[in-house]
Design a protein around this motif. Structure first.
Motif, short mmCIF file in Angstrom:
data_model
loop_
_atom_site.label_atom_id
_atom_site.label_comp_id
_atom_site.label_asym_id
_atom_site.label_seq_id
_atom_site.Cartn_x
_atom_site.Cartn_y
_atom_site.Cartn_z
N ARG A 1 49.58 17.59 29.29
CA ARG A 1 49.81 17.76 30.73
C ARG A 1 49.06 18.98 31.20
O ARG A 1 49.05 20.00 30.53
CB ARG A 1 51.30 17.94 31.04
CG ARG A 1 52.19 16.76 30.68
CD ARG A 1 51.97 15.55 31.62
NE ARG A 1 52.74 14.41 31.18
CZ ARG A 1 52.30 13.47 30.32
NH1 ARG A 1 51.09 13.56 29.81
NH2 ARG A 1 53.07 12.46 29.97
N LEU A 2 48.48 18.89 32.39
CA LEU A 2 47.78 20.04 32.95
C LEU A 2 48.78 21.02 33.52
O LEU A 2 49.67 20.63 34.26
CB LEU A 2 46.88 19.57 34.08
CG LEU A 2 45.41 19.35 33.79
CD1 LEU A 2 44.72 18.86 35.04
CD2 LEU A 2 44.75 20.62 33.29
N LYS A 3 48.60 22.28 33.16
CA LYS A 3 49.47 23.31 33.71
C LYS A 3 48.60 24.41 34.31
O LYS A 3 47.49 24.63 33.88
CB LYS A 3 50.33 23.93 32.62
CG LYS A 3 51.38 23.00 32.08
CD LYS A 3 52.42 23.81 31.29
CE LYS A 3 53.32 22.90 30.49
NZ LYS A 3 52.84 22.73 29.11
N GLY A 4 49.14 25.07 35.29
CA GLY A 4 48.43 26.23 35.84
C GLY A 4 47.23 25.87 36.70
O GLY A 4 46.30 26.66 36.84
N SER A 5 47.24 24.65 37.26
CA SER A 5 46.16 24.26 38.17
C SER A 5 46.71 23.26 39.16
O SER A 5 47.68 22.55 38.88
CB SER A 5 45.02 23.61 37.37
OG SER A 5 44.15 22.93 38.24
N SER A 6 46.09 23.21 40.35
CA SER A 6 46.55 22.23 41.34
C SER A 6 46.01 20.84 41.02
O SER A 6 46.44 19.85 41.59
CB SER A 6 46.10 22.66 42.74
OG SER A 6 44.68 22.65 42.77
N ALA A 7 45.04 20.77 40.10
CA ALA A 7 44.45 19.47 39.75
C ALA A 7 45.45 18.64 38.94
O ALA A 7 46.21 19.18 38.14
CB ALA A 7 43.19 19.69 38.93
N ARG A 8 45.44 17.33 39.17
CA ARG A 8 46.35 16.45 38.41
C ARG A 8 45.69 15.93 37.15
O ARG A 8 46.33 15.39 36.28
CB ARG A 8 46.78 15.26 39.28
CG ARG A 8 47.76 15.60 40.39
CD ARG A 8 47.81 14.49 41.40
NE ARG A 8 46.45 14.24 41.91
CZ ARG A 8 46.11 13.16 42.61
NH1 ARG A 8 46.99 12.21 42.84
NH2 ARG A 8 44.88 13.01 43.06
N PHE A 9 44.36 16.03 37.10
CA PHE A 9 43.67 15.55 35.91
C PHE A 9 42.38 16.31 35.68
O PHE A 9 41.89 16.98 36.59
CB PHE A 9 43.38 14.04 36.01
CG PHE A 9 42.79 13.60 37.31
CD1 PHE A 9 41.45 13.74 37.57
CD2 PHE A 9 43.61 13.03 38.30
CE1 PHE A 9 40.90 13.34 38.77
CE2 PHE A 9 43.07 12.62 39.51
CZ PHE A 9 41.71 12.77 39.74
#
Ligand SMILES: Nc1nc2c(ncn2[C@@H]2O[C@H](COP(=O)(O)OP(=O)(O)O)[C@@H](O)[C@H]2O)c(=O)[nH]1
Ligand SMILES: [Mg+2]
Length: 292
Positions: free
Chosen positions: A37-45
């Motif tokens: 899972r992406l953390k620490g960014s507004s991007a979802r992927f």
């Protein structure tokens, strides 16, 4: 006679693998990727841009990743069966579907091959793609009657539209044959990526065509002298360090998936996804986005 064969194969092999692979543990790394899972960014992927010469195996690589996750042979990125010219001419995003109907948090962009100076995708267009300015369906083919300058450009790209890892695809059996036009374009794209801090890797395809040992047994890939030599050549020609080069055998004539092929694919992807995530985190930090 037996002795001769033995000596010959010794010459092709190192005593010990020079890169460790957890053969037989495909499920673990697949699970790790599925729970990424992406953390620490507004991007979802993370967005992975795949570049390289015509026929290098770009579309096959994207299909192979999808095959590995689906556990069956798929054909989403449409491989060029006749091995000819520019089958993929449009900018397209490929997703990997999960059982619950959603998709994994990494996506791929397949583009037209680079060829040489006159034909093939333009380095400038690929740099635009990298920066998020190309819309879905953008046509790289300038000879096409559909081509219009104002078609398919986006003016205000989001973080998700931008490439978070650049993947150079190089065929192991064609490194010497890559012409200066293609190398020149790759270097230009690479420089643009470096300027923006975008991480870059090389996926070296077709190891089976470069080494008979690997053709017989893919687990010999990091024992093969030939493969190491080819990877060093890739490193030298593109200026990318060895630990960012991943040899992968793509699915091409198989009717079933194979755990060892999948493992190589997943290992490469794990690195790609993690360095892409680091880049996105860094971006958010630099732009003062809220992190969690
Ligand atoms: N033997 C072998 N053939 C491959 C491999 N990867 C791709 N190919 C073949 O190479 C050809 C070109 O592949 P393609 O994915 O269309 O290249 P693209 O132009 O870069 O998208 C196809 O015939 C593929 O089946 C590989 O790892 N091993
Ligand atoms: Mg293609």
């Amino acid at each position: 006679m037996e002795g001769k064969g033995f000596n010959q194969s010794r010459q092709l092999e190192f005593d010990q693998p020079w890169r460790k692979m957890p053969w037989g543990k495909k499920d673990q790394i697949e699970q790790k990727l599925r729970s990424f899972r992406l953390k620490g960014s507004s991007a979802r992927f993370v967005r992975i841009l795949v570049v390289g010469a015509v026929g290098a195996g770009k579309s096959s690589f994207i299909n192979s990743v999808n095959n590995a996750f689906q556990g069956r042979i798929t054909s989403g990125a449409l491989v060029d069966g006749i091995g000819g010219t520019r089958f993929t001419t449009k900018y397209k995003t490929h997703y990997i579907k999960t059982e619950d109907g959603s998709h994994l948090p990494f996506v791929f962009n397949d583009i037209m091959g680079l060829e040489d100076k006159e034909s093939g995708a333009d380095a400038e267009d690929i740099i635009r793609a990298m920066n998020g300015f190309l819309q879905e369906g953008f046509n790289f083919d300038r000879t096409s009657s559909m081509f219009e300058m104002d078609l398919g450009y986006r003016s205000n790209p989001s973080v998700e539209d931008q490439t978070s890892c650049l993947v150079n695809i190089i065929a192991a059996d064609k490194i010497y044959l890559m012409n200066d036009g293609v190398i020149g374009k790759l270097k230009k794209i690479r420089q643009a990526a470096t300027d923006r801090g975008i991480p870059q890797v090389i996926i070296m395809t077709k190891p089976d065509l470069a080494c008979p040992l690997v053709q017989q047994d893919i687990r010999k890939i990091f024992i093969s002298k030939k493969i190491k030599e080819k990877m060093e050549l890739c490193s030298h020609r593109l200026g990318i360090p060895m630990n960012y080069i991943f040899p992968v055998k793509n699915y091409h004539e198989d009717i079933d998936t194979d755990d060892d092929m999948d493992l190589l694919i997943f290992k490469a992807l794990d690195q790609i996804v993690n360095i892409a995530a680091d880049f996105l985190k860094e971006q958010s930090f630099n732009y003062g986005e809220k992190t969690d």
